[in-house]
Scaffold this motif. Structure first.
Motif, PDB file in Angstrom:
ATOM      1  N   ALA A 194       6.515  55.325 -48.961  1.00  0.00           N
ATOM      2  CA  ALA A 194       6.224  56.409 -49.912  1.00  0.00           C
ATOM      3  C   ALA A 194       7.479  56.886 -50.628  1.00  0.00           C
ATOM      4  CB  ALA A 194       5.569  57.581 -49.173  1.00  0.00           C
ATOM      5  N   ASP A 195       8.666  56.620 -50.047  1.00  0.00           N
ATOM      6  CA  ASP A 195       9.932  57.061 -50.642  1.00  0.00           C
ATOM      7  C   ASP A 195      10.527  56.023 -51.594  1.00  0.00           C
ATOM      8  OD1 ASP A 195       9.883  59.422 -49.132  1.00  0.00           O
ATOM      9  OD2 ASP A 195      10.731  58.380 -47.394  1.00  0.00           O
ATOM     10  N   LEU A 196       9.839  54.909 -51.801  1.00  0.00           N
ATOM     11  CA  LEU A 196      10.411  53.804 -52.567  1.00  0.00           C
ATOM     12  C   LEU A 196      10.839  54.216 -53.978  1.00  0.00           C
ATOM     13  CD1 LEU A 196       8.585  50.394 -51.975  1.00  0.00           C
ATOM     14  CD2 LEU A 196      11.034  50.783 -52.237  1.00  0.00           C
ATOM     15  N   GLU A 197       9.951  54.839 -54.710  1.00  0.00           N
ATOM     16  CA  GLU A 197      10.270  55.186 -56.102  1.00  0.00           C
ATOM     17  C   GLU A 197      11.444  56.153 -56.183  1.00  0.00           C
ATOM     18  OE1 GLU A 197       7.015  56.311 -58.531  1.00  0.00           O
ATOM     19  OE2 GLU A 197       5.724  54.680 -57.848  1.00  0.00           O
ATOM     20  N   ASP A 198      11.502  57.114 -55.248  1.00  0.00           N
ATOM     21  CA  ASP A 198      12.615  58.056 -55.227  1.00  0.00           C
ATOM     22  C   ASP A 198      13.924  57.346 -54.922  1.00  0.00           C
ATOM     23  OD1 ASP A 198      13.824  60.777 -55.100  1.00  0.00           O
ATOM     24  OD2 ASP A 198      14.113  60.234 -52.987  1.00  0.00           O
ATOM     25  N   LEU A 199      13.906  56.400 -53.973  1.00  0.00           N
ATOM     26  CA  LEU A 199      15.113  55.633 -53.624  1.00  0.00           C
ATOM     27  C   LEU A 199      15.585  54.790 -54.803  1.00  0.00           C
ATOM     28  CD1 LEU A 199      14.099  54.436 -50.035  1.00  0.00           C
ATOM     29  CD2 LEU A 199      15.900  56.070 -50.584  1.00  0.00           C
ATOM     30  N   ILE A 200      14.638  54.199 -55.516  1.00  0.00           N
ATOM     31  CA  ILE A 200      14.994  53.358 -56.666  1.00  0.00           C
ATOM     32  C   ILE A 200      15.716  54.178 -57.728  1.00  0.00           C
ATOM     33  CG2 ILE A 200      14.003  52.065 -58.599  1.00  0.00           C
ATOM     34  CD1 ILE A 200      11.851  51.084 -56.597  1.00  0.00           C
ATOM     35  N   GLN A 201      15.235  55.383 -57.972  1.00  0.00           N
ATOM     36  CA  GLN A 201      15.885  56.250 -58.966  1.00  0.00           C
ATOM     37  C   GLN A 201      17.224  56.769 -58.461  1.00  0.00           C
ATOM     38  OE1 GLN A 201      13.085  59.316 -59.968  1.00  0.00           O
ATOM     39  NE2 GLN A 201      11.685  57.928 -61.043  1.00  0.00           N
ATOM     40  N   ARG A 202      17.287  57.148 -57.188  1.00  0.00           N
ATOM     41  CA  ARG A 202      18.510  57.740 -56.639  1.00  0.00           C
ATOM     42  C   ARG A 202      19.671  56.749 -56.653  1.00  0.00           C
ATOM     43  NH1 ARG A 202      18.289  59.356 -50.496  1.00  0.00           N
ATOM     44  NH2 ARG A 202      16.267  60.154 -51.227  1.00  0.00           N
ATOM     45  N   TYR A 203      19.391  55.499 -56.245  1.00  0.00           N
ATOM     46  CA  TYR A 203      20.467  54.509 -56.133  1.00  0.00           C
ATOM     47  C   TYR A 203      20.512  53.531 -57.307  1.00  0.00           C
ATOM     48  CZ  TYR A 203      20.857  56.076 -51.280  1.00  0.00           C
ATOM     49  OH  TYR A 203      21.033  56.823 -50.139  1.00  0.00           O
ATOM     50  N   GLN A 204      19.655  53.759 -58.333  1.00  0.00           N
ATOM     51  CA  GLN A 204      19.617  52.878 -59.502  1.00  0.00           C
ATOM     52  C   GLN A 204      19.381  51.419 -59.074  1.00  0.00           C
ATOM     53  OE1 GLN A 204      19.885  54.122 -62.876  1.00  0.00           O
ATOM     54  NE2 GLN A 204      19.450  55.919 -61.604  1.00  0.00           N
ATOM     55  N   VAL A 205      18.410  51.252 -58.198  1.00  0.00           N
ATOM     56  CA  VAL A 205      18.109  49.936 -57.628  1.00  0.00           C
ATOM     57  C   VAL A 205      17.369  49.074 -58.649  1.00  0.00           C
ATOM     58  CG1 VAL A 205      16.792  48.732 -55.835  1.00  0.00           C
ATOM     59  CG2 VAL A 205      18.075  50.809 -55.277  1.00  0.00           C
ATOM     60  N   LYS A 206      17.792  47.820 -58.753  1.00  0.00           N
ATOM     61  CA  LYS A 206      17.145  46.883 -59.661  1.00  0.00           C
ATOM     62  C   LYS A 206      16.435  45.754 -58.924  1.00  0.00           C
ATOM     63  CE  LYS A 206      18.532  48.958 -63.386  1.00  0.00           C
ATOM     64  NZ  LYS A 206      17.546  49.686 -64.224  1.00  0.00           N
ATOM     65  N   ARG A 207      16.576  45.732 -57.596  1.00  0.00           N
ATOM     66  CA  ARG A 207      15.994  44.622 -56.841  1.00  0.00           C
ATOM     67  C   ARG A 207      15.536  45.102 -55.470  1.00  0.00           C
ATOM     68  NH1 ARG A 207      19.731  39.493 -56.265  1.00  0.00           N
ATOM     69  NH2 ARG A 207      19.477  39.635 -58.530  1.00  0.00           N
ATOM     70  N   VAL A 208      14.339  44.697 -55.074  1.00  0.00           N
ATOM     71  CA  VAL A 208      13.819  44.945 -53.725  1.00  0.00           C
ATOM     72  C   VAL A 208      13.612  43.585 -53.067  1.00  0.00           C
ATOM     73  CG1 VAL A 208      11.922  45.879 -52.344  1.00  0.00           C
ATOM     74  CG2 VAL A 208      12.703  47.104 -54.382  1.00  0.00           C
ATOM     75  N   VAL A 209      14.148  43.418 -51.856  1.00  0.00           N
ATOM     76  CA  VAL A 209      14.040  42.147 -51.145  1.00  0.00           C
ATOM     77  C   VAL A 209      13.051  42.301 -50.002  1.00  0.00           C
ATOM     78  CG1 VAL A 209      15.259  40.391 -49.820  1.00  0.00           C
ATOM     79  CG2 VAL A 209      16.397  41.498 -51.745  1.00  0.00           C
TER      80      VAL A 209
END
Length: 626
Positions: A197-212
């Motif tokens: 459930a925290d995925l979208e927040d983590l992506i924005q917080r760390y500017q993530v471009k890839r999920v493995v």
């Protein structure tokens, strides 16, 4: 500037710097210990003896470091083994200092001084290396922008990936995400584990471009669900290679990932790239897949989803397998029309009802008993299912005007030494016989070897044995097998169905046969263990040779004869092989049917030996010429 300096240093320069730092730390540790325990006045009063003691201890420490090669250990590889070697150097310095004080200096300095000195050196040596590693990583990372990634799956594979990427200067793992409530909120391998459930927040917080996705065992439905959840983000979703892929592809490594999307999950990565028009062969068709709950049948179903069939009818006699396949496919593509049918391919009235009620256009016949020792012990049922089941489905398909019928066969059908192989060869002959009399249905057969990761195959068996600590059982030291991934084999099966003319026996190019002993050894080593044998009696896992099982061959073949024709695809060949006449086939089937009804195994054996190819063929372990 620092980055350029760091990359300009040669390996020799780096080793010299580490050795010099260790030497300075030894002397510094001695001085600090002396000041702390003796005081400045005492050290000044015995300065000459103190300097001599420093020289002896420092030379001893440097000599031992050179002997052990401690200065040659790369900073990013300095772990427990390096700590133990540093501790050994510290202990040697303590002993040398005490002896030198007793022998040469008349016990000028107390024993605790050298103990404190050794402890200080150990702390400073470890701390300096860790600090240097972090400093260098920071320098390298400033010189190379790292890609922030989130690892989905905090299990063993995820932890190994995080550890492998800790010192990577291109990729930076920032967090774990896992569905397991027990793992959420804890820190693993230096990374905090979060809820999906925290995925979208983590992506924005760390500017993530890839999920493995570090979940090689996760089915396609799970992967599809995760990808759809991330569809509104700008992230790429990559997947760790499965264990089977790691074994099959020597170039793969644990840190390598590949991008995936829903199209890949559905097998959409382009049939049109292989052969134009294949997509149209299955598009808007009603397709029946027998044995849909098995390894091949379920993969056929997945890949056919990409061709937009009007309807997929999934047939299997195993309720659980059928339920799992239907549930997985429904999760991958909810809008697809999927019909789950329980039943046996030997029931002619049931097969006729399925063909008629669902207006089947194409049949992919993957239902079969395939495990050699089990069929050997249940020979009559193997013949009933594999021969008469195939004959039933094929004849019903022809009567109902089905466009195409594709039989999934095996390399064990070539000069078979087992009842299973003989049953599959006879199934091929039954289909070839019908093909000579069909004006509407195009019959074809596809023959290939073992598929990596299929149920009951050698790789899952070896994995299970390795997980238990061994031994890994091998039937013969020299046994070889052909291997292909399930996805590749199924893809080629579907390709053959698009250009079959009728009565074709297609053979897939399986590459070179793989020595199973080498496969077992490689799997043991890839799992982090060593092989226990005569050369390495202290190894972890033994490879035990048990002897060939009844009906098992040392080497498999793909062709009965030597004549082959090319096809539009380079990995598919068309074999030219003999088949029985209509009268011969009818007589053979009548004799086999009588053997099954009377439970007469000897009659079954005699019938198979009489009617199948005579040359170089054995059935049930007996030569046909005996």
């Amino acid at each position: 500037m620092l980055y350029k300096l760091a990359i300009s240093l040669s390996r020799h320069h780096k080793q010299t710097i580490l050795l010099a730092i260790d030497g300075l730390l030894i002397a510094l540790s001695h001085v600090v210990a002396g000041v702390l325990l003796l005081g400045m006045d005492a050290v000044g009063a015995n300065l000459r003896a103190f300097l001599l003691s420093i020289a002896v201890v420092t030379l001893t420490g440097v000599a031992l470091i050179l002997f052990q090669g401690l200065h040659k250990i790369k900073l990013n590889a300095y772990q427990m083994q390096g700590v133990l070697e540093s501790a050994l150097v510290a202990c040697a310095m303590i002993v040398t200092g005490i002896l030198s004080s007793f022998v040469f200096l008349n016990m000028a300095f107390p024993v605790p001084l050298y103990v404190v000195m050794g402890m200080l050196f150990l702390i400073l040596s470890i701390s300096s290396r860790l600090a240097l590693r972090q400093a260098l990583l920071s320098v390298y990372r400033r010189g190379n922008a790292r890609i922030p990634i989130i690892i989905y799956g905090a299990g063993q594979t995820g932890q190994q990936l995080a550890t492998a990427l800790t010192v990577d200067d291109a990729v930076a793992p920032v967090a774990f995400v896992d569905d397991d409530l027990r793992l959420q909120g804890i820190t693993i391998a230096g990374l905090r584990t979060y809820s999906p459930a925290d995925l979208e927040d983590l992506i924005q917080r760390y500017q993530v471009k890839r999920v493995v996705l570090a979940m090689p065992s996760a089915n396609r439905a799970v992967q599809s669900s995760i990808i759809q959840r991330l569809a509104n983000t700008s992230c790429e979703v990559h997947a760790m290679p499965s264990f089977a892929d790691l074994v099959a592809t020597s170039g793969s490594s644990l840190a390598e990932t590949r991008p995936i999307d829903v199209n890949t999950l559905l097998g959409r990565a382009g049939f049109e790239d292989d052969l134009p028009g294949v997509f149209d062969t299955y598009r808007h068709r009603n397709i029946l897949i027998t044995g849909a709950g098995g390894s091949i049948g379920s993969e056929l179903s997945r890949q056919l989803l990409s061709c937009q069939p009007a309807k997929l009818v999934l047939l299997d006699h195993c309720e659980l397998a059928l339920f799992e396949t239907h549930r997985e496919l429904s999760a991958i593509l909810p809008e697809a029309t999927l019909i789950a049918v329980l039943g046996s391919v030997t029931e002619e009235s049931h097969m006729a009802d399925v063909m008629r009620s669902h207006k089947i256009d194409i049949v992919l016949h993957a239902a079969a008993y395939k495990h050699v020792p089990l069929v050997e012990q249940n020979a009559l049922e193997g013949i009933r299912n594999n021969v008469f089941g195939t004959r039933t489905v094929a004849s019903v398909a022809m009567r109902h005007g089905v466009e195409r019928f594709i039989l999934v066969s095996t390399d064990k059908a070539v000069r078979p030494s087992s009842v299973m192989g003989a049953s599959k060869r006879f199934a091929e002959l039954a289909v070839q016989d019908l093909a000579t009399r069909s004006s509407t249905t195009r019959f074809s057969m596809v023959r290939f070897g073992n598929v990596l990761g299929s149920s009951g195959s050698v790789i899952p068996l070896f994995q299970e044995q390795i997980a238990r600590g061994g031994p890994v059982t091998l039937t013969h030291q020299d046994v070889t097998r052909y291997f292909m991934t399930i996805a590749e084999a199924v893809r080629l099966v579907l390709l053959t169905g698009s250009f079959a003319r009728g009565g074709d026996v297609f053979v897939l190019d399986m590459g070179k046969p793989v020595p199973i002993h080498e496969l077992a050894r490689r799997m043991i080593e890839n799992a982090g263990h060593t092989v226990r044998d005569a050369e390495n009696p202290g190894g972890d896992i033994e490879i035990e040779v048990t002897g060939l099982r009844p009906g098992e061959k040392l080497h498999e073949e793909l062709l009965i004869g030597s004549d082959m024709l090319t096809t539009p695809h380079p990995k598919i060949l068309r074999a030219q092989e003999k088949h029985l006449s209509e009268i011969e086939m009818a007589n053979a089937l009548q004799s086999l049917r009588q053997a099954i009804e009377t439970r007469n195994v000897e009659q079954m054996q005699a019938t198979l030996q009489q009617w199948m190819e005579k040359s170089d063929m054995t059935v049930g372990g007996k030569s046909v010429n005996e």
